[in-house]
Motif scaffolding. Structure first.
Motif, short mmCIF file in Angstrom:
data_model
loop_
_atom_site.label_atom_id
_atom_site.label_comp_id
_atom_site.label_asym_id
_atom_site.label_seq_id
_atom_site.Cartn_x
_atom_site.Cartn_y
_atom_site.Cartn_z
N ARG A 165 -32.19 66.74 45.54
CA ARG A 165 -33.38 65.98 45.91
C ARG A 165 -33.28 65.48 47.36
O ARG A 165 -34.28 65.48 48.09
N THR A 166 -32.09 65.07 47.77
CA THR A 166 -31.90 64.63 49.15
C THR A 166 -32.18 65.78 50.11
O THR A 166 -32.85 65.61 51.14
N ALA A 167 -31.66 66.97 49.79
CA ALA A 167 -31.90 68.14 50.65
C ALA A 167 -33.38 68.46 50.72
O ALA A 167 -33.92 68.75 51.80
N ARG A 208 -20.84 67.97 37.56
CA ARG A 208 -21.37 66.63 37.84
C ARG A 208 -22.88 66.77 38.09
O ARG A 208 -23.38 66.66 39.19
N ARG A 209 -23.61 66.99 37.01
CA ARG A 209 -25.00 67.43 37.09
C ARG A 209 -25.92 66.37 37.70
O ARG A 209 -26.80 66.69 38.51
N ASP A 210 -25.75 65.12 37.32
CA ASP A 210 -26.63 64.09 37.84
C ASP A 210 -26.46 63.92 39.35
O ASP A 210 -27.44 63.79 40.09
N GLU A 211 -25.20 63.94 39.81
CA GLU A 211 -24.95 63.83 41.24
C GLU A 211 -25.47 65.05 41.98
O GLU A 211 -26.00 64.95 43.09
N ALA A 212 -25.32 66.21 41.34
CA ALA A 212 -25.83 67.44 41.96
C ALA A 212 -27.35 67.37 42.11
O ALA A 212 -27.91 67.74 43.16
N GLU A 222 -37.94 76.63 48.17
CA GLU A 222 -38.13 77.31 46.88
C GLU A 222 -36.80 77.53 46.17
O GLU A 222 -36.67 77.32 44.97
N PHE A 223 -35.79 77.95 46.94
CA PHE A 223 -34.47 78.19 46.36
C PHE A 223 -33.86 76.90 45.82
O PHE A 223 -33.34 76.86 44.69
N LEU A 224 -33.93 75.83 46.61
CA LEU A 224 -33.34 74.56 46.19
C LEU A 224 -34.10 73.99 44.99
O LEU A 224 -33.49 73.41 44.08
N THR A 225 -35.41 74.15 44.97
CA THR A 225 -36.19 73.65 43.83
C THR A 225 -35.80 74.40 42.56
O THR A 225 -35.69 73.79 41.48
N ALA A 226 -35.57 75.71 42.69
CA ALA A 226 -35.14 76.47 41.51
C ALA A 226 -33.79 76.00 41.00
O ALA A 226 -33.58 75.88 39.78
N ARG A 227 -32.87 75.68 41.90
CA ARG A 227 -31.56 75.17 41.48
C ARG A 227 -31.71 73.81 40.78
O ARG A 227 -31.07 73.55 39.77
N LEU A 228 -32.57 72.97 41.33
CA LEU A 228 -32.79 71.65 40.71
C LEU A 228 -33.42 71.81 39.34
O LEU A 228 -33.04 71.11 38.38
N ASP A 229 -34.34 72.74 39.20
CA ASP A 229 -34.97 72.98 37.89
C ASP A 229 -33.95 73.46 36.85
O ASP A 229 -34.03 73.13 35.67
#
Length: 405
Positions: free
Chosen positions: A382-384, A373-377, A395-402
């Motif tokens: 982004r909320t985090a 569920r990529r869009d929800e993820a 940095e870790f969360l931004t990499a996951r979002l990218d």
């Protein structure tokens, strides 16, 4: 402040405050004197700290505090004490079964006369040297509000003449839970710093483990004191593998287990066994058992997630906090699948206490990603990120979002 002086500050602040408090009997005055000593060090250590920075800082801080007492000696009630202290060549040495200034300081900060929340904040300030701004960020309050709380607490210690000592044996059962909680939170802040650039604050982890060892000496038959020490040892065994050389966070499943400290793991398992043998289970023992499941597994694939989920369910009976349930959700996801874990997390989002907790949204994002569920993820990541996590986690969360993009 240079990085070298900052390291000295973090390591020596608590010891210096504790020693000067013993000399003056006034926590607020001791803290002011140590702050002045560090300010002078900042000016005088331009070429680096002296050979014995601890002795230099304690000597300067003690002299500052005694100078202040001398200035106040005109008041009759202060005169005798000031004369006595000024005539001493050094501070009186602590006595008792555990002659440790910093442990005495923790018990002082955790006195029942102080509010529970203030005890933790005051300990983090006086023992660990965290700034008021850092503590305010941890407690999600404004810096002025936290400053007022700390000032009131130190004034209450002074005005109520709260003793600077380790309690007598008959007092320990009532006082120990608060002290265990504070030591646990000192380690937690060191293991995953909420503020600052570093993921791990080594000096806080080391100090928490040292204090936990002292508490087991002070109360050797207390299974929760043993459980806390086991928990800290088993968790700290993974320290060297938690970040890369450039400071990036390494998830548990991806850590190089060859870097884990096996000697520390073995000691933690032994201490946990001694705690369990007392047959009085409690939250720290349960958390230590969870840590043992992780640390003793040869590989990430060998982790007994079913057992961990069971332990978290039992732990929730002792501590039904959203954080415990969030961790249980992760274990459920590992043992029963991401959909089952997500169902637990989604029930937590109704709790206003955790809506501003970035790790909850990060965990949801990971499970949504695993479910495709990529869009929800992406929205959850982004909320985090909007909740201002520490730099390394950002940095870790931004990499996951990218990766999703």
């Amino acid at each position: 402040m240079t990085s070298e002086l900052e390291l000295v500050f973090r390591r020596e602040w608590g010891r210096a405050v504790a020693v000067v408090t013993r000399v003056t009997g006034d926590l607020g005055a001791a803290e002011d004197a140590v702050q002045e000593a560090f300010t002078e060090a900042l000016e005088r250590w331009s070429a680096g700290p002296p050979d014995e920075p601890r002795a230099w800082l304690i000597t300067v801080a003690r002299n500052r505090a005694l100078d202040q007492l001398r200035r106040e000696a005109r008041r009759n009630e202060k005169e005798g004490e000031a004369v006595r202290l000024l005539g001493e060549s050094g501070p009186p040495q602590p006595t008792g079964m555990v002659a440790d200034d910093r442990l005495r300081l923790v018990f002082t900060c955790c006195h029942p006369a102080l509010e529970p929340g203030v005890r933790i904040a005051l300990t983090l300030r006086t023992l660990c040297g965290l700034t008021t701004a850092e503590i305010a960020a941890m407690f999600l309050v404004s810096e002025p509000a936290m400053a007022q709380r700390l000032v009131r607490a130190k004034r209450k210690i002074r005005d109520a003449a709260i003793p600077y000592r380790v309690p007598e044996d008959h007092e320990l059962p009532d006082r120990m839970p608060a002290v265990l909680r504070v030591v646990y939170l000192v380690f937690t802040e060191g293991h995953r710093a909420d503020v600052g650039e570093r993921v791990v604050r080594d000096e806080l982890c080391d100090e928490a483990i040292r204090l936990a060892r002292l508490l087991t000496r002070l109360s050797p038959d207390d299974p929760e004191a043993l459980g806390l020490l086991a928990l800290l040892l088993l968790t700290d065994a993974r320290r060297a593998a938690r970040t890369t050389a450039d400071g990036r966070v390494v998830p548990l499943a991806e850590q190089d287990r060859a870097l884990w400290d096996r000697q520390r793991t073995d000691e933690g398992v032994r201490v946990l066994g001694a705690a369990v043998a007392r047959r009085r289970p409690g939250p720290y023992q349960l958390q230590a058992a969870i840590a043992a499941c992780h640390t003793t597994a040869p590989t990430a694939a060998d982790t007994d997630w079913t057992r961990i989920a069971e332990l978290y369910e039992t732990l929730a009976q002792h501590d039904p906090s959203p954080v415990i349930h969030a961790n249980r959700a992760v274990a459920v996801a590992k043992s029963q699948g991401p959909a089952a874990g997500l169902a637990v997390l989604d029930r937590l989002t109704a709790d206003r206490r955790v809506r501003g907790w970035h790790l909850l949204h990060a965990a949801r994002a990971d499970l949504l990603r695993r479910l495709g569920r990529r869009d929800e993820a992406a929205d959850a990541y982004r909320t985090a990120l909007a909740l201002d996590p520490p730099p390394a986690e950002r940095e870790f969360l931004t990499a996951r979002l990218d990766e999703l993009a």
